[in-house]
Design an enzyme around this catalytic site. Structure first.
Site, PDB file in Angstrom:
ATOM      1  N   LYS A 199      34.167  43.413  49.711  1.00  0.00           N
ATOM      2  CA  LYS A 199      34.899  42.687  50.758  1.00  0.00           C
ATOM      3  C   LYS A 199      34.824  41.170  50.525  1.00  0.00           C
ATOM      4  O   LYS A 199      34.158  40.716  49.616  1.00  0.00           O
ATOM      5  CB  LYS A 199      34.360  43.094  52.133  1.00  0.00           C
TER       6      LYS A 199
HETATM    7  C1  LIG Z   1      35.695  48.972  53.911  1.00  0.00           C
HETATM    8  C2  LIG Z   1      36.449  49.389  55.115  1.00  0.00           C
HETATM    9  C3  LIG Z   1      35.811  49.986  56.216  1.00  0.00           C
HETATM   10  C4  LIG Z   1      34.389  50.394  56.174  1.00  0.00           C
HETATM   11  O1  LIG Z   1      33.512  49.348  55.911  1.00  0.00           O
HETATM   12  P1  LIG Z   1      31.981  49.672  55.583  1.00  0.00           P
HETATM   13  O2  LIG Z   1      31.287  48.356  55.794  1.00  0.00           O
HETATM   14  O3  LIG Z   1      31.938  50.111  54.141  1.00  0.00           O
HETATM   15  O4  LIG Z   1      31.518  50.722  56.492  1.00  0.00           O
HETATM   16  C5  LIG Z   1      36.554  50.259  57.343  1.00  0.00           C
HETATM   17  N1  LIG Z   1      37.862  49.984  57.398  1.00  0.00           N
HETATM   18  C6  LIG Z   1      38.525  49.436  56.357  1.00  0.00           C
HETATM   19  C7  LIG Z   1      39.985  49.137  56.491  1.00  0.00           C
HETATM   20  C8  LIG Z   1      37.837  49.145  55.179  1.00  0.00           C
HETATM   21  O5  LIG Z   1      38.492  48.630  54.135  1.00  0.00           O
END
Ligand SMILES: *Cc1c(COP(=O)(O)O)cnc(C)c1O
Length: 396
Positions: A199
């Protein structure tokens, strides 16, 4: 199409990278490494002062009232659904073009997910489709700011007001995103962020919930730590032993200081990282302008795009190569890519459980079957970007 396995064919356009470019590799710098080492040396690894500082820093960056750090965005979404007081049988509308965690969180909260198709240009949930799916059981909407592009929050907010629905924003792609001067995660009742490795900023694993009301923030904190009363967090201080009370059956979703140690420094670089991704985005736009592929739509006026994903669409009738063949070809060029996402109704669990079919959400289906996400990390060097561009051109 040139035969990528024929070495003579590639020499004019440059040569294949000699090592694999990992998709979504984070930029990790010395300050977070030193902070992690200091945290290790302090002996205080778990939830403590660094988590509190990260919450405060994030809250200040966002101009939000309350921030609760957790160990993933999935946890953030799950707790937000619970804090929104959803009950079994309640329906929650979200997008078919998202990561499975968005839908799973709705299911884990005991509610029933309902999908509304996306706009084919913005790839975000279409407010008209949302309204068409509302029933007397609908209680909430979960917009996902896909790729970092803000959803149409005026229309979504207006629908939410009219039908008395809660809005829980999935901001996993959207740390920097803004919509008409409002920051992603502060427009709904809850805003959920991810600090997963790929991210925009990372803590390895981690998440954050923004909320406007003290009582929601308190409930989130209780739910994130076994259901222990608010005072339990004081346990992490040095004020002497205090008994805690378990006031509901909570979860183990708290963030550690070890994670916050990374996040504090990542957050300080959120803007330069965003600028670098914007630069790479524009380099891709220029380089691919003449190719027979679809490029991401330009950001809408009066918005800030988070530039989380650069997604191209490969339509075989125009390129002569299918999306899946392209994935294989570019991988063999040592370029790691992603798919965000095969639409949710393509997944067998949801087909069996809810009877969803991809064809019922045609925009998300088509995007999911044609899309490829190219590397867009702030870690990429100019040479990496050139390698990606050359590899894309060679594969088409
Ligand atoms: C990555 C992601 C999540 C989950 O995030 P985590 O921190 O890995 O639990 C949820 N929604 C979207 C759209 C994502 O890209």
């Amino acid at each position: 199409m040139t035969n990528i396995f024929d070495q003579s064919a590639v020499t004019t356009a440059g040569i294949r990278r000699d090592h694999f470019l990992i998709f979504g590799a984070p930029a990790i710098e010395d300050s977070e490494i030193q902070e992690v080492l200091a945290t290790m040396a302090s002996g205080w690894l778990g939830t403590g002062p660094k988590v509190m500082r990260f919450e405060n820093d994030f809250k200040a960056y966002k101009g939000a009232r309350y921030a609760v750090a957790v160990n993933s965005c999935t946890a953030a979404l799950h707790l937000s659904m619970l804090a929104a007081s959803l009950e079994p049988g309640d329906e929650v509308i979200t997008t078919p073009l998202t990561f499975c965690a968005t839908v799973n969180a709705i299911i884990h909260a005991g509610a029933t997910p309902v999908l509304a198709d996306v706009n084919p240009v913005t790839m975000n949930i279409d407010p008209m489709q949302v309204e068409a799916r509302i029933t007397p059981k609908t209680k909430a909407i979960v917009p996902v700011h896909f790729a970092g592009r803000p959803c149409d929050m005026d229309a979504i907010g207006e629908i939410a007001d009219r039908y008395n629905l809660k809005v829980i924003e999935d901001c996993a792609h959207a740390v920097e995103t803004e919509y008409k001067g409002r920051k992603a995660g502060t427009m709904g009742e809850f805003g959920c962020f991810s600090f997963y490795v790929t991210k925009n900023i990372t803590t390895g694993e981690g998440g954050m919930i923004l909320t406007r009301r003290q009582e929601d923030a308190d409930r989130l904190k209780i739910l994130a730590l076994h259901g222990m009363s608010k005072d339990a967090w004081q346990r992490f201080g040095d004020e002497g032993y205090k008994h805690y009370q378990v006031v509901e059956a909570g979860f183990k979703y708290n963030m550690m200081d070890l994670q916050a140690a990374i996040g504090i420094h990542q957050l300080q670089r959120v803007t330069p990282y965003w600028q670098r991704r914007q630069e790479i985005w524009q380099l891709y736009n220029q380089a691919f302008a003449d190719l027979p592929i679809s490029l991401p739509a330009a950001p809408e006026p009066d918005t800030v795009h988070g530039y989380h994903l650069y997604t191209i669409l490969i339509d075989k009738t125009k390129t002569g190569i299918s999306r899946d063949a392209f994935l294989k070809a570019i991988h063999s060029q040592n370029i790691g890519v992603g798919v965000h996402y095969l639409s949710i109704p393509e997944q067998p669990y949801y087909q069996q459980k809810f009877g969803w079919q991809p064809e019922d959400y045609p925009n998300a289906m088509r995007i999911g079957r044609q899309t490829v996400s190219l590397p867009l990390s702030a870690k990429l060097t100019d040479a990496d970007v050139e390698d990606v561009i050359a590899a894309v051109k060679r594969c088409l």
